[in-house]
Motif scaffolding. Structure first.
Motif, PDB file in Angstrom:
ATOM      1  N   TYR A 134      11.189 -19.516 -19.498  1.00 41.85           N
ATOM      2  CA  TYR A 134      12.123 -19.082 -20.535  1.00 41.85           C
ATOM      3  C   TYR A 134      11.750 -17.730 -21.151  1.00 41.85           C
ATOM      4  CZ  TYR A 134      14.213 -23.797 -20.730  1.00 41.85           C
ATOM      5  OH  TYR A 134      14.868 -24.974 -20.452  1.00 41.85           O
ATOM      6  N   ILE A 135      10.652 -17.133 -20.719  1.00 42.66           N
ATOM      7  CA  ILE A 135      10.196 -15.871 -21.306  1.00 42.66           C
ATOM      8  C   ILE A 135      10.464 -14.720 -20.343  1.00 42.66           C
ATOM      9  CG2 ILE A 135       8.200 -14.588 -22.165  1.00 42.66           C
ATOM     10  CD1 ILE A 135       6.986 -17.295 -22.984  1.00 42.66           C
ATOM     11  N   ARG A 136      11.181 -13.707 -20.821  1.00 41.84           N
ATOM     12  CA  ARG A 136      11.533 -12.548 -20.000  1.00 41.84           C
ATOM     13  C   ARG A 136      11.175 -11.253 -20.735  1.00 41.84           C
ATOM     14  NH1 ARG A 136      12.012 -16.028 -16.959  1.00 41.84           N
ATOM     15  NH2 ARG A 136      13.620 -16.517 -15.406  1.00 41.84           N
ATOM     16  N   ASN A 137      10.504 -10.345 -20.048  1.00 44.69           N
ATOM     17  CA  ASN A 137      10.193  -9.022 -20.595  1.00 44.69           C
ATOM     18  C   ASN A 137      11.099  -7.970 -19.968  1.00 44.69           C
ATOM     19  OD1 ASN A 137       7.146 -10.344 -20.823  1.00 44.69           O
ATOM     20  ND2 ASN A 137       7.646  -8.902 -22.467  1.00 44.69           N
ATOM     21  N   CYS A 138      11.639  -7.119 -20.809  1.00 45.85           N
ATOM     22  CA  CYS A 138      12.391  -5.952 -20.337  1.00 45.85           C
ATOM     23  C   CYS A 138      11.573  -4.722 -20.718  1.00 45.85           C
ATOM     24  CB  CYS A 138      13.770  -5.897 -20.989  1.00 45.85           C
ATOM     25  SG  CYS A 138      14.851  -7.250 -20.485  1.00 45.85           S
ATOM     26  N   ASN A 139      10.936  -4.119 -19.730  1.00 44.80           N
ATOM     27  CA  ASN A 139       9.976  -3.048 -20.005  1.00 44.80           C
ATOM     28  C   ASN A 139      10.600  -1.797 -20.606  1.00 44.80           C
ATOM     29  OD1 ASN A 139       7.715  -4.506 -19.146  1.00 44.80           O
ATOM     30  ND2 ASN A 139       8.065  -3.959 -17.010  1.00 44.80           N
ATOM     31  N   HIS A 140      11.924  -1.668 -20.500  1.00 45.04           N
ATOM     32  CA  HIS A 140      12.600  -0.507 -21.077  1.00 45.04           C
ATOM     33  C   HIS A 140      13.354  -0.876 -22.358  1.00 45.04           C
ATOM     34  CE1 HIS A 140      11.906   0.701 -16.873  1.00 45.04           C
ATOM     35  NE2 HIS A 140      11.773   1.901 -17.383  1.00 45.04           N
ATOM     36  N   GLY A 141      13.085  -2.063 -22.875  1.00 42.82           N
ATOM     37  CA  GLY A 141      13.625  -2.451 -24.176  1.00 42.82           C
ATOM     38  C   GLY A 141      15.132  -2.514 -24.261  1.00 42.82           C
ATOM     39  N   GLY A 142      15.790  -2.717 -23.119  1.00 44.38           N
ATOM     40  CA  GLY A 142      17.254  -2.786 -23.125  1.00 44.38           C
ATOM     41  C   GLY A 142      17.926  -1.459 -22.871  1.00 44.38           C
ATOM     42  N   MET A 143      17.140  -0.394 -22.717  1.00 41.81           N
ATOM     43  CA  MET A 143      17.722   0.925 -22.472  1.00 41.81           C
ATOM     44  C   MET A 143      18.332   1.011 -21.072  1.00 41.81           C
ATOM     45  SD  MET A 143      14.973   3.450 -24.312  1.00 41.81           S
ATOM     46  CE  MET A 143      15.969   4.906 -23.995  1.00 41.81           C
ATOM     47  N   ILE A 144      17.808   0.223 -20.145  1.00 43.97           N
ATOM     48  CA  ILE A 144      18.401   0.141 -18.811  1.00 43.97           C
ATOM     49  C   ILE A 144      19.173  -1.171 -18.753  1.00 43.97           C
ATOM     50  CG2 ILE A 144      17.936  -0.017 -16.327  1.00 43.97           C
ATOM     51  CD1 ILE A 144      15.513   1.742 -16.752  1.00 43.97           C
ATOM     52  N   TYR A 145      20.488  -1.074 -18.774  1.00 49.94           N
ATOM     53  CA  TYR A 145      21.338  -2.260 -18.902  1.00 49.94           C
ATOM     54  C   TYR A 145      21.115  -3.236 -17.760  1.00 49.94           C
ATOM     55  CZ  TYR A 145      25.479  -5.131 -19.688  1.00 49.94           C
ATOM     56  OH  TYR A 145      26.318  -6.194 -19.914  1.00 49.94           O
ATOM     57  N   LYS A 146      20.949  -2.719 -16.531  1.00 42.86           N
ATOM     58  CA  LYS A 146      20.785  -3.581 -15.359  1.00 42.86           C
ATOM     59  C   LYS A 146      19.543  -4.461 -15.504  1.00 42.86           C
ATOM     60  CE  LYS A 146      21.759  -4.710 -10.978  1.00 42.86           C
ATOM     61  NZ  LYS A 146      20.595  -5.487 -10.561  1.00 42.86           N
ATOM     62  N   GLU A 147      18.460  -3.909 -16.044  1.00 40.01           N
ATOM     63  CA  GLU A 147      17.233  -4.677 -16.254  1.00 40.01           C
ATOM     64  C   GLU A 147      17.492  -5.836 -17.209  1.00 40.01           C
ATOM     65  OE1 GLU A 147      12.634  -3.563 -17.280  1.00 40.01           O
ATOM     66  OE2 GLU A 147      14.140  -2.933 -18.752  1.00 40.01           O
ATOM     67  N   LEU A 148      18.172  -5.543 -18.305  1.00 37.15           N
ATOM     68  CA  LEU A 148      18.501  -6.564 -19.289  1.00 37.15           C
ATOM     69  C   LEU A 148      19.470  -7.589 -18.703  1.00 37.15           C
ATOM     70  CD1 LEU A 148      20.917  -7.273 -21.567  1.00 37.15           C
ATOM     71  CD2 LEU A 148      18.532  -7.657 -22.195  1.00 37.15           C
ATOM     72  N   GLU A 149      20.466  -7.109 -17.987  1.00 36.97           N
ATOM     73  CA  GLU A 149      21.463  -7.999 -17.388  1.00 36.97           C
ATOM     74  C   GLU A 149      20.807  -8.972 -16.414  1.00 36.97           C
ATOM     75  OE1 GLU A 149      25.882  -7.419 -15.480  1.00 36.97           O
ATOM     76  OE2 GLU A 149      24.271  -6.139 -14.708  1.00 36.97           O
ATOM     77  N   ASP A 150      19.891  -8.461 -15.587  1.00 35.81           N
ATOM     78  CA  ASP A 150      19.200  -9.327 -14.628  1.00 35.81           C
ATOM     79  C   ASP A 150      18.366 -10.385 -15.339  1.00 35.81           C
ATOM     80  OD1 ASP A 150      20.298  -7.934 -12.537  1.00 35.81           O
ATOM     81  OD2 ASP A 150      18.507  -6.749 -12.093  1.00 35.81           O
ATOM     82  N   ALA A 151      17.724  -9.992 -16.451  1.00 34.27           N
ATOM     83  CA  ALA A 151      16.894 -10.937 -17.210  1.00 34.27           C
ATOM     84  C   ALA A 151      17.751 -12.060 -17.798  1.00 34.27           C
ATOM     85  CB  ALA A 151      16.147 -10.202 -18.319  1.00 34.27           C
ATOM     86  N   VAL A 152      18.887 -11.701 -18.383  1.00 35.08           N
ATOM     87  CA  VAL A 152      19.760 -12.710 -18.995  1.00 35.08           C
ATOM     88  C   VAL A 152      20.361 -13.614 -17.913  1.00 35.08           C
ATOM     89  CG1 VAL A 152      21.858 -13.097 -20.340  1.00 35.08           C
ATOM     90  CG2 VAL A 152      20.284 -11.254 -20.977  1.00 35.08           C
ATOM     91  N   LYS A 153      20.790 -13.013 -16.793  1.00 30.45           N
ATOM     92  CA  LYS A 153      21.357 -13.808 -15.696  1.00 30.45           C
ATOM     93  C   LYS A 153      20.334 -14.796 -15.149  1.00 30.45           C
ATOM     94  CE  LYS A 153      25.018 -10.798 -13.911  1.00 30.45           C
ATOM     95  NZ  LYS A 153      25.452  -9.950 -12.769  1.00 30.45           N
ATOM     96  N   SER A 154      19.062 -14.364 -15.080  1.00 29.30           N
ATOM     97  CA  SER A 154      18.025 -15.250 -14.553  1.00 29.30           C
ATOM     98  C   SER A 154      17.828 -16.456 -15.465  1.00 29.30           C
ATOM     99  CB  SER A 154      16.702 -14.487 -14.379  1.00 29.30           C
ATOM    100  OG  SER A 154      16.110 -14.180 -15.629  1.00 29.30           O
ATOM    101  N   LEU A 155      18.012 -16.269 -16.772  1.00 35.15           N
ATOM    102  CA  LEU A 155      17.919 -17.393 -17.716  1.00 35.15           C
ATOM    103  C   LEU A 155      19.125 -18.318 -17.574  1.00 35.15           C
ATOM    104  CD1 LEU A 155      16.685 -15.511 -20.928  1.00 35.15           C
ATOM    105  CD2 LEU A 155      15.340 -17.073 -19.513  1.00 35.15           C
ATOM    106  N   VAL A 156      20.287 -17.719 -17.468  1.00 39.19           N
ATOM    107  CA  VAL A 156      21.524 -18.503 -17.340  1.00 39.19           C
ATOM    108  C   VAL A 156      21.523 -19.333 -16.055  1.00 39.19           C
ATOM    109  CG1 VAL A 156      24.026 -18.297 -16.974  1.00 39.19           C
ATOM    110  CG2 VAL A 156      22.905 -16.946 -18.769  1.00 39.19           C
ATOM    111  N   ASN A 157      20.914 -18.786 -15.002  1.00 37.70           N
ATOM    112  CA  ASN A 157      20.935 -19.448 -13.700  1.00 37.70           C
ATOM    113  C   ASN A 157      19.822 -20.476 -13.492  1.00 37.70           C
ATOM    114  OD1 ASN A 157      23.223 -18.060 -12.829  1.00 37.70           O
ATOM    115  ND2 ASN A 157      22.013 -16.331 -12.054  1.00 37.70           N
TER     116      ASN A 157
END
Length: 243
Positions: free
Chosen positions: A117-140
């Motif tokens: 349940y823990i996801r790190n986004c190393n660019h703090g959400g500045m790269i949308y694709k990184e954030l999107e992949d993290a959220v999708k991985s939780l949803v899936n």
């Protein structure tokens, strides 16, 4: 490349007869040698919000630990037990403190930590694709979380956007609470529950401390870290669980 650019910018400022620096480290800053060099030469520096333990000077921060603890506890009190954590770069002081607050709230409520349940986004959400992949991985996830505690404003607002695009109903399918000072939180769909930081007070306090450093007639060797309180604003995105 971004680090090298930051070093050049800092050195340029210092060489332009700037009296001192107010510094909040960027998400991508993982080396502070350029600030150490200036500090060791007696150049006045005050850190605020995103700070470093490697340099002993005045610092002004929000109580990130308590803010994260309160947000997680709020979700638990609202009936959520499978709480994910969306974090920024793990080396940042605010990431560590908010992670610790999240983990402590789970522990105090005897909820076992699920590392999935823990996801790190190393660019703090500045790269949308990184954030999107993290959220999708939780949803899936097969055992999908029922809530997300997000540790940054850009992360939180983008997370809500991704959940809406995936047609995940917030809070019915997944609740959301995050750190955010955005005045738009109340106007979002749904309105966003948020941990609000004392941003104005933080900047004002840091500036006052820097002026004292600049105006000091002798070398300052005693420094203080000022911790300011956060406030949780409860809105629709973390309404009580109904199922």
């Amino acid at each position: 490349e971004s680090y090298e650019r930051e070093v050049v910018n800092v050195e340029h400022l210092a060489s332009r007869s700037v009296d001192g620096l107010l510094v909040s480290l960027s998400t991508e800053t993982d080396h502070v040698e350029h600030f150490k060099n200036l500090h060791n030469k007696g150049f006045p520096i005050v850190f605020f919000d995103r700070i470093t333990d490697e340099i002993e000077t005045h610092k002004v921060v929000a109580d990130n630990y308590k803010g994260a603890y309160d947000a997680t506890q709020h979700l638990i009190d609202a009936g959520y037990k499978k709480i994910a954590h969306l974090s920024s770069a793990p080396h940042l002081s605010i990431s560590k403190e908010r992670m610790d607050g999240y983990l402590a709230a789970l522990s105090d409520n005897k909820i076992q930590v699920n590392n999935a349940y823990i996801r790190n986004c190393n660019h703090g959400g500045m790269i949308y694709k990184e954030l999107e992949d993290a959220v999708k991985s939780l949803v899936n996830l097969k055992d999908r979380p029922d809530a997300i505690f997000s540790a940054g404003e850009r992360l939180t607002i983008s997370c809500l956007k991704v959940l809406n695009s995936l047609e995940i109903k917030v809070p019915d399918d997944m609740a959301l609470v995050g750190f955010s000072n955005s005045p738009l939180g109340e106007l979002m769909n749904p309105s966003l529950s948020a941990v609000k930081q004392p941003a104005f007070e933080m900047g004002q306090t840091a500036t006052e401390l820097l002026i004292k450093l600049i105006e000091s007639k002798k070398a300052v060797t005693e420094f203080e870290t000022i911790v300011l309180q956060t406030e949780i604003i409860v809105r629709d995105s973390s309404a009580k669980k109904t199922v």
